[in-house]
Design a protein around this motif. Sequence first.
Motif, PDB file in Angstrom:
ATOM      1  N   ILE A   1      -8.453   9.657   2.163  1.00 36.04           N
ATOM      2  CA  ILE A   1      -9.344  10.082   1.075  1.00 36.04           C
ATOM      3  C   ILE A   1      -8.800   9.675  -0.280  1.00 36.04           C
ATOM      4  N   THR A   2      -7.489   9.684  -0.417  1.00 35.54           N
ATOM      5  CA  THR A   2      -6.883   9.389  -1.731  1.00 35.54           C
ATOM      6  C   THR A   2      -6.611   7.910  -1.943  1.00 35.54           C
ATOM      7  N   PHE A   3      -6.937   7.050  -0.976  1.00 35.94           N
ATOM      8  CA  PHE A   3      -6.735   5.615  -1.172  1.00 35.94           C
ATOM      9  C   PHE A   3      -7.567   5.128  -2.342  1.00 35.94           C
ATOM     10  N   ASP A   4      -6.983   4.229  -3.086  1.00 37.65           N
ATOM     11  CA  ASP A   4      -7.705   3.589  -4.196  1.00 37.65           C
ATOM     12  C   ASP A   4      -8.319   2.309  -3.646  1.00 37.65           C
ATOM     13  N   LEU A   5      -9.555   2.439  -3.178  1.00 36.55           N
ATOM     14  CA  LEU A   5     -10.226   1.295  -2.573  1.00 36.55           C
ATOM     15  C   LEU A   5     -10.864   0.524  -3.672  1.00 36.55           C
TER      16      LEU A   5
END
Length: 130
Positions: free
Chosen positions: A126-130
Amino acid sequence: VFRGSALMGVKQFSDAEKAFDTALNEMPGFNAALLGKARLAVLKNNLDLASQLADKAVAQNAKDIDAWMAKGEIMRLRKDHQGSKSAYQQALQLDPNNSMVLLSSATALILLKEHDSATQNIQKVITFDL
């Protein structure tokens, strides 16, 4: 391999198997073709064969994330949740930020009632910076 996968998608299993066999004849030990055959075996509900093929793919290339993912999924289908977790852990060692591996691992962890660890994996995605 693309042809075999496409044929699997339209449920032409016999032709798909021939396509994977052709790829293996032209390139013996080609993991993508082995894994295609493993996925085909799953679709045919032959989990024993699928497991053997995934094991062979892992043995041929222990750094193949797709092989570990296939092994984990097949073990989950066989209700070997601990084995599934172990396969996904191997894949995570190769790529700790792979969102598909993290989510698949979370599934295995939930089935093992290891909710805190599953939540950590999900939170990481959820916290990935896509």
